[in-house]
Design a protein around this motif. Sequence first.
Motif, PDB file in Angstrom:
ATOM      1  N   PHE A  39      12.619  27.773 -17.125  1.00 33.36           N
ATOM      2  CA  PHE A  39      12.864  27.984 -18.810  1.00 33.36           C
ATOM      3  C   PHE A  39      11.499  28.106 -19.789  1.00 33.36           C
ATOM      4  O   PHE A  39      10.812  27.754 -19.392  1.00 33.36           O
ATOM      5  N   LEU A  40      11.977  28.924 -20.620  1.00 37.76           N
ATOM      6  CA  LEU A  40      10.957  29.321 -21.657  1.00 37.76           C
ATOM      7  C   LEU A  40      11.657  29.067 -22.891  1.00 37.76           C
ATOM      8  O   LEU A  40      12.614  29.741 -23.473  1.00 37.76           O
ATOM      9  N   GLY A  41      11.512  27.774 -23.250  1.00 42.79           N
ATOM     10  CA  GLY A  41      12.515  27.227 -24.523  1.00 42.79           C
ATOM     11  C   GLY A  41      13.953  27.074 -23.856  1.00 42.79           C
ATOM     12  O   GLY A  41      13.922  26.471 -23.082  1.00 42.79           O
ATOM     13  N   GLU A  42      14.746  27.878 -24.357  1.00 38.26           N
ATOM     14  CA  GLU A  42      16.156  27.703 -23.958  1.00 38.26           C
ATOM     15  C   GLU A  42      16.621  28.898 -23.100  1.00 38.26           C
ATOM     16  O   GLU A  42      17.559  28.954 -22.453  1.00 38.26           O
ATOM     17  N   ASN A  43      15.573  29.716 -22.920  1.00 37.81           N
ATOM     18  CA  ASN A  43      16.051  31.097 -22.153  1.00 37.81           C
ATOM     19  C   ASN A  43      15.364  31.147 -20.820  1.00 37.81           C
ATOM     20  O   ASN A  43      14.261  30.442 -20.598  1.00 37.81           O
ATOM     21  N   ILE A  44      15.885  31.427 -20.066  1.00 33.01           N
ATOM     22  CA  ILE A  44      15.494  31.594 -18.555  1.00 33.01           C
ATOM     23  C   ILE A  44      14.785  32.879 -18.314  1.00 33.01           C
ATOM     24  O   ILE A  44      14.988  33.886 -18.825  1.00 33.01           O
ATOM     25  N   MET A  45      13.424  32.593 -18.092  1.00 24.07           N
ATOM     26  CA  MET A  45      12.426  33.656 -17.742  1.00 24.07           C
ATOM     27  C   MET A  45      12.169  34.027 -16.466  1.00 24.07           C
ATOM     28  O   MET A  45      11.366  35.173 -16.190  1.00 24.07           O
ATOM     29  N   CYS A  67      12.639  20.831  -8.861  1.00 24.17           N
ATOM     30  CA  CYS A  67      13.094  20.902 -10.053  1.00 24.17           C
ATOM     31  C   CYS A  67      12.248  20.694 -11.124  1.00 24.17           C
ATOM     32  O   CYS A  67      11.871  21.258 -12.208  1.00 24.17           O
ATOM     33  N   SER A  68      11.207  19.519 -10.958  1.00 25.86           N
ATOM     34  CA  SER A  68      10.231  19.077 -11.891  1.00 25.86           C
ATOM     35  C   SER A  68       9.181  20.238 -11.672  1.00 25.86           C
ATOM     36  O   SER A  68       8.684  20.598 -12.808  1.00 25.86           O
ATOM     37  N   ILE A  69       8.966  20.743 -10.537  1.00 25.29           N
ATOM     38  CA  ILE A  69       7.769  21.984 -10.594  1.00 25.29           C
ATOM     39  C   ILE A  69       8.156  23.303 -11.248  1.00 25.29           C
ATOM     40  O   ILE A  69       7.612  23.640 -12.228  1.00 25.29           O
ATOM     41  N   GLY A  70       9.644  23.404 -11.343  1.00 30.66           N
ATOM     42  CA  GLY A  70      10.085  24.499 -12.087  1.00 30.66           C
ATOM     43  C   GLY A  70       9.862  24.315 -13.660  1.00 30.66           C
ATOM     44  O   GLY A  70       9.610  25.201 -14.286  1.00 30.66           O
ATOM     45  N   GLN A  71      10.345  23.126 -14.107  1.00 33.14           N
ATOM     46  CA  GLN A  71      10.411  22.669 -15.356  1.00 33.14           C
ATOM     47  C   GLN A  71       8.825  22.795 -15.984  1.00 33.14           C
ATOM     48  O   GLN A  71       8.357  23.266 -16.898  1.00 33.14           O
ATOM     49  N   GLN A  72       7.926  22.169 -14.958  1.00 33.28           N
ATOM     50  CA  GLN A  72       6.459  22.275 -15.331  1.00 33.28           C
ATOM     51  C   GLN A  72       5.860  23.709 -15.393  1.00 33.28           C
ATOM     52  O   GLN A  72       4.965  24.010 -16.043  1.00 33.28           O
ATOM     53  N   ILE A  73       6.179  24.485 -14.619  1.00 36.54           N
ATOM     54  CA  ILE A  73       6.034  26.072 -14.645  1.00 36.54           C
ATOM     55  C   ILE A  73       6.298  26.687 -15.779  1.00 36.54           C
ATOM     56  O   ILE A  73       5.606  27.362 -16.572  1.00 36.54           O
ATOM     57  N   ILE A  77       3.708  28.057 -18.835  1.00 39.07           N
ATOM     58  CA  ILE A  77       3.888  29.512 -19.137  1.00 39.07           C
ATOM     59  C   ILE A  77       4.014  29.265 -20.967  1.00 39.07           C
ATOM     60  O   ILE A  77       3.288  30.235 -21.631  1.00 39.07           O
ATOM     61  N   SER A  78       4.870  28.324 -21.336  1.00 35.42           N
ATOM     62  CA  SER A  78       5.028  28.304 -22.783  1.00 35.42           C
ATOM     63  C   SER A  78       3.737  27.944 -23.546  1.00 35.42           C
ATOM     64  O   SER A  78       3.445  28.693 -24.623  1.00 35.42           O
ATOM     65  N   ARG A  79       2.859  27.294 -22.958  1.00 38.37           N
ATOM     66  CA  ARG A  79       1.636  26.505 -23.606  1.00 38.37           C
ATOM     67  C   ARG A  79       0.699  27.806 -23.382  1.00 38.37           C
ATOM     68  O   ARG A  79      -0.203  28.130 -24.487  1.00 38.37           O
ATOM     69  N   LEU A  80       0.714  28.619 -22.219  1.00 35.32           N
ATOM     70  CA  LEU A  80      -0.283  29.822 -22.310  1.00 35.32           C
ATOM     71  C   LEU A  80       0.037  30.878 -23.088  1.00 35.32           C
ATOM     72  O   LEU A  80      -0.751  31.369 -24.158  1.00 35.32           O
ATOM     73  N   GLN A  81       1.234  31.073 -23.514  1.00 33.93           N
ATOM     74  CA  GLN A  81       2.001  31.956 -24.513  1.00 33.93           C
ATOM     75  C   GLN A  81       1.389  31.658 -25.980  1.00 33.93           C
ATOM     76  O   GLN A  81       0.978  32.476 -26.865  1.00 33.93           O
TER      77      GLN A  81
END
Length: 181
Positions: A39-45, A67-73, A77-81
């Motif tokens: 997720f990126l915010g509330e959207n699946i990216m 699931c934790s790895i997916g959240q951390q990714i 990504i959000s922080r990089l953006q």
Amino acid sequence: PMSRVFLHGKPFITENYDLMAPHHYKLSGFLSMASIPIFLGENIMGALSVGSKKRHILSSYEKKIICSIGQQIGVVISRLQTQQKLHSLSQQLGDKVRQHSSQVKNSTRHLQEFTSVVAHDLREPIRMILSYLDLAQLDGSSSISPQGKEYMNIARSGARRMMGMLEGIRSYSRITSQAPN
């Protein structure tokens, strides 16, 4: 499986991938599959997919880890953006500051030039006033009343003060125009 993740926004985990998606099994050879939404915010990216060529039932701990790895990714990504946006905004701000600084320097230079020209041009009429006051005093020193002489001295004093102010303005203009940037 990934379409289910994108459609429902929930992890898809199976140890029967060969039965659920025979076409994909033939291509990949995976018997077990886990696809986790990113997720990126509330959207699946995107989705993180992990497959195994052995049939494997994931424990609740393994599911939590994936699931934790997916959240951390998603967080990374959000922080990089966000960093990219901040960097871009910082560059834009720097460009605007440089542009405005250049405009201020140009305006200051034009103001200094104007001030110098005005101060120079106003000196000549004041010199002329002083000269005519001196001539009037020399020519008619006997015919000018004491009060008239006092008025002439007041006018002369005012003209000299004005000349001093104009010279101060010219000096200030020269000093500020020679100051380092």
